[in-house]
Design a protein around this motif. Structure first.
Motif, short mmCIF file in Angstrom:
data_model
loop_
_atom_site.label_atom_id
_atom_site.label_comp_id
_atom_site.label_asym_id
_atom_site.label_seq_id
_atom_site.Cartn_x
_atom_site.Cartn_y
_atom_site.Cartn_z
N TYR A 103 92.68 8.71 34.92
CA TYR A 103 91.52 9.07 34.09
C TYR A 103 91.45 8.15 32.87
O TYR A 103 90.38 7.64 32.52
N ASN A 104 92.57 7.97 32.20
CA ASN A 104 92.59 7.11 31.01
C ASN A 104 92.23 5.67 31.36
O ASN A 104 91.53 4.99 30.59
N HIS A 111 88.54 5.48 31.89
CA HIS A 111 87.86 5.58 30.59
C HIS A 111 87.89 4.23 29.89
O HIS A 111 86.89 3.76 29.33
N ARG A 137 86.23 14.75 28.72
CA ARG A 137 87.67 14.75 28.43
C ARG A 137 88.19 16.15 28.09
O ARG A 137 89.27 16.54 28.55
N ARG A 145 91.09 18.09 30.17
CA ARG A 145 92.33 18.65 29.61
C ARG A 145 92.51 20.11 30.04
O ARG A 145 93.61 20.53 30.39
#
Length: 841
Positions: free
Chosen positions: A766-767, A770, A798, A802
């Motif tokens: 995911y990071n 992004h 985001r 989480r």
């Protein structure tokens, strides 16, 4: 080609003056290089960053220019006009050998190369205003710098006059953002040369279990959930037919308008999913069946909307009495031709005629010599008897033999025989020819030929024609002379609610399995006997109908009933890996909800063990699959903008020209944009408003699926974990971390620890994504694009992401933590959408 304008003449004069006065670098940049970049090559102020700092070993130097868009970056090293680049002019393409680089020009090239590498930029230019050397500063294909070549324009007269077009096509902004440097200097536009997709490395080790009870209901499921249910009897058809159309206009969960696409046919269109129009259509068919007025029906609908199902429902249920066989009286004939069954080596015309003769041979009246054939050939028989065969002097046996030879010759040729029989028959009886699945022919010219031939045959033989077409296919051919010349009754099939279709199909499976006995082997090895297989159907439909799984199937199918049925079949076959205790629990309590992630995963994988876009009903928004790292997030970027537009009141569609204009501003040429729009439509994230082939000239509306990808699935653990297996990872550090984590996951035997590692892998992915999409957002904001293009979809999701990871970990601890109570497996049995068994990858 010589192109001299006022601007280029002024720049040439300025350069000659600089050479004579031996002006410094600043003057060369101001009077020549700046003007060439802006006025000749079209680079914008927003693209040009002068005097960028380069710091190394405590020392700071400056890169003269960096030309940068979201898709391209070039370091330009400028020297004064008097700099001695007096290498003897040679060929345009020069190898960057050590010998060539031993010069003042070579030193400037090396300096530009080093700056570019420090900024991780692939291309560079060295120039003194007159000589322009363009070259690759760093490569990703294992070719060394000294083995690369530069393209050199040896003088400003060469660049701006005699070779202007070549210079412009190589280094202008429009050309560079369309891939000119990659194609000219590297021979290809791609910069992704390694196979960095996890699916390529872990496919062989993946295992996938099936549903052990599926064999008990397999035949019934395949019957009820088949794409084509043409063989069902009238009663079964009535059990599974849904007449209520889809009517969603706004999806509150994703806060997006679900826009209707443009009407494909002008004027009056019958919509038989509505009772009033259905009655009018059936009245027209009855009138044609009574041989009162020939009828031509153009049955239109989107992909999988239920055109074939409607045809057979009309024939077998609503108008059953019209087509009931009566051997004593002429009755209407109905022949359904499905081009799915047409061999690829058989032409459309041959397929139609061979199908017609097969029908004639099966029919008692049409195949009868006494009742039909001799009358169809009556004129020929009389002419032969009175003419050529008269000389036989009444020898009936020989005369009949010659007549039989004539008819048999036509029969062998097929078309002449069919023409004779049906021309005669349709004088007294009505014949309906329904032509379906024309769209399955991929060749557009063959599609057009089929439509033309079908219309010609229908008119020639006085047949009532029913032509089923996708709206997109009709859009391609609606201006053809054959369609224009035919007076069609336009009928629009609106797709029904998918939830209603699935409910009906489950009901049919339950009906077909009532009282069926069998047994299966449970997950613990025990053989479990089932006295009534319909109980299994109760369990399965309870996990789909009225649940999030059912809603997800509806969204993913994008009104394509055929696709929804396929996804449900595959889920039923593979999405239930531990049914033994589930069936027992269902018997005792009457309830059980399959963990939603397990069903979603089964749907995403299709028949594969690891997700691959090529074999899944769901496309991958994270990888544009054009092997260009900076363009990889473009699917998600364009889709997110389209969804943002569709969230506004009054939205109808977004023009492709607007999309192309904004993409050019941030640095992507129309070729890239067109490719992305085609793929977004192919994967049903977008649709063209007019049902036509997608292009920058089209207008677009996002589908509900597109909205759910941007507003929901970007934060979904199952969606992310599966798509990461078919996403290219350009960053070598992230790639190695993902590979290491995947190896650790395969080796880990503690379920809780394994789930933690999987969460860590999804978070890393995911990071990374992004980080990949962020430069596009930055460029959009920098260049003042509308707000729809400036919102980061990964940042928006985001907080949801989480919460999703927290839920997954909480569920894992509850089910697999050391303190979890494992009483008769109840923790697994009562799994719900908030309490999932995540033990499978």
């Amino acid at each position: 080609m010589t192109t001299t304008t006022n601007a280029t003449r002024e720049i040439l004069r300025a350069y000659r003056a600089i050479r004579l006065s031996e002006a410094n670098e600043a003057s060369t940049r101001l009077k020549v290089i700046d003007r060439v970049l802006r006025e000749v090559l079209g680079w914008l102020d927003e693209d040009i960053s002068p005097e960028e700092h380069v710091t190394e070993d405590g020392a700071t130097t400056y890169a003269d220019y960096i030309l940068k868009t979201a898709n391209a970056a070039i370091v330009v090293e400028a020297k004064k006009g008097a700099a001695s680049f007096e290498v003897p002019p040679g060929n345009r393409r020069v190898k960057l050998s050590n010998a060539f680089l031993q010069s003042e020009l070579g030193e400037a090239i090396i300096q530009a190369r080093d700056y570019a590498r420090k900024f991780s930029i692939d291309f560079a230019v060295a120039t003194n205003g007159g000589t322009w050397a363009i070259f690759p500063a760093q490569r990703h294909d294992q070719i060394k710098f000294h083995e690369s070549t530069a393209l050199i324009f040896w003088s400003l007269d060469d660049a701006l006059d005699s070779s202007y077009q070549e210079f412009h096509d190589l280094l202008s902004r429009d050309s560079v953002i369309s891939g000119s440097l990659e194609n000219s200097l590297l021979g290809r536009s791609e910069n992704q040369v390694e196979n960095r997709k996890l699916g390529s490395y872990f496919l062989s080790n993946a295992t996938r279990l099936g549903n052990p009870v599926f064999h008990l209901i397999e035949d019934e499921v395949m019957t009820a959930f088949s794409d084509s249910i043409v063989d069902l009897d009238g009663e079964s058809f009535e059990r599974c037919y849904v007449a209520a159309p889809e009517s969603i206009k706004f999806d509150h969960k994703i806060r997006m308008h679900v826009s209707r696409r443009d009407a494909i046919v002008g004027g009056h269109v019958l919509r038989p999913m509505k009772d009033r129009d259905a009655g009018e259509l059936y009245a027209k068919v009855r009138s044609a069946a009574a041989n009162k007025k020939p009828l031509a029906i153009l049955l239109l609908g989107t992909v999988g909307s239920g055109k074939t199902t409607f045809l057979h429902y009309m024939r077998k249920v609503r108008m059953k009495e019209v087509f009931t066989c009566d051997t004593q009286n002429p009755y209407p004939h109905w022949l359904h031709l499905d081009f799915l069954t047409n061999p690829s080596n058989v032409s459309a015309s041959d397929f139609i005629y061979r199908s017609l003769i097969d029908y004639i041979n099966r029919d008692e009246f049409l195949s009868s010599f006494e009742r039909c054939v001799k009358h169809a050939y009556g004129d020929d028989i009389r002419a032969l008897r009175a003419g050529p065969l008269f000389a036989l002097g009444g020898a009936e046996e020989k005369i009949n033999e010659r007549i039989a030879d004539l008819i048999f010759k036509d029969y062998q040729a097929v078309q002449p025989y069919v023409d004779r029989i049906l021309r005669y028959a349709t004088k007294n009886i009505t014949f309906f020819l329904a032509i379906d699945n024309v769209d399955q022919i991929e060749d557009e010219s063959a599609q057009s030929a089929l439509v033309t031939e079908a219309l010609t045959i229908g008119r020639k033989l006085s047949l009532n024609l029913v032509l089923c077409l996708r709206q997109s296919t009709f859009a391609k051919h609606r201006n053809s002379p054959s369609i224009d010349a035919f007076d069609f009754e336009a009928v629009q099939i609106d797709p029904p609610r998918i939830a209603s279709v699935l409910s009906k199909r489950f009901g049919l499976v339950k009906y077909l399995t009532e009282g069926k006995k069998g047994e299966f082997v449970a997950e613990n090895g025990a053989r479990i006997r089932v006295d009534n297989a319909s109980q299994i159907v109760n369990l399965l439909q309870g996990s789909v109908l009225g649940t999030e799984i059912g809603s997800r199937i509806e969204v993913l199918a994008t009104e394509d009933i055929r696709l929804a049925l396929r996804m449900t079949r595959e889920f039923l076959e593979r999405g239930y890996t531990n049914p033994g205790r589930a069936i027992e629990y269902h018997r005792r309590t009457g309830r059980y909800v399959l963990p939603r992630h397990e069903a979603f995963r089964a749907i995403m994988l299709g028949t594969r063990t690891v997700y691959s876009e090529d074999f899944s009903p769901i496309g991958n928004p994270f990888d544009a699959r054009i092997s260009i790292t900076q363009a990889q997030p473009l699917r998600l970027f364009i889709l997110a903008a389209a969804v943002a537009y569709a969230s506004e009141n009054g939205f109808r569609f977004i023009d492709g020209s607007i999309i192309g204009e904004n993409m050019r501003k941030i640095g992507f040429g129309d070729g890239f944009t067109a490719r992305i729009l085609e793929d977004l439509c192919k994967h049903r994230f977008l649709f063209t408003a007019n049902h036509g082939v997608p292009s920058i000239a089209s207008s677009f509306v996002p589908s509900r699926l597109g909205g759910y990808v941007v507003r929901d699935l970007l934060a979904n653990f199952t969606f992310l974990e599966n798509t990461l297996f078919d996403t290219y990872i350009a960053d070598s550090k992230v790639w190695q971390e993902l590979r290491n984590l995947s190896h650790d996951i395969e080796a880990e035997r503690n379920t809780l620890h394994r789930i933690r590692l999987r969460v860590q892998r999804v978070r890393l992915f995911y990071n990374y994504m992004h980080t990949s999409v962020a430069p596009l957002i930055v460029e959009s904001q920098k260049r003042g694009l509308p707000s729809q293009w400036c919102t980061d979809p990964m940042a928006e999701r985001r907080s949801d992401f989480r919460r999703e990871l927290s839920r997954v970990l909480t569920s894992a601890r509850k089910n697999y933590g050391t303190a979890a109570k494992r009483v008769s497996g109840v923790a697994s049995l009562t799994a719900s959408s908030e309490d999932e068994d995540l033990s499978n990858v």
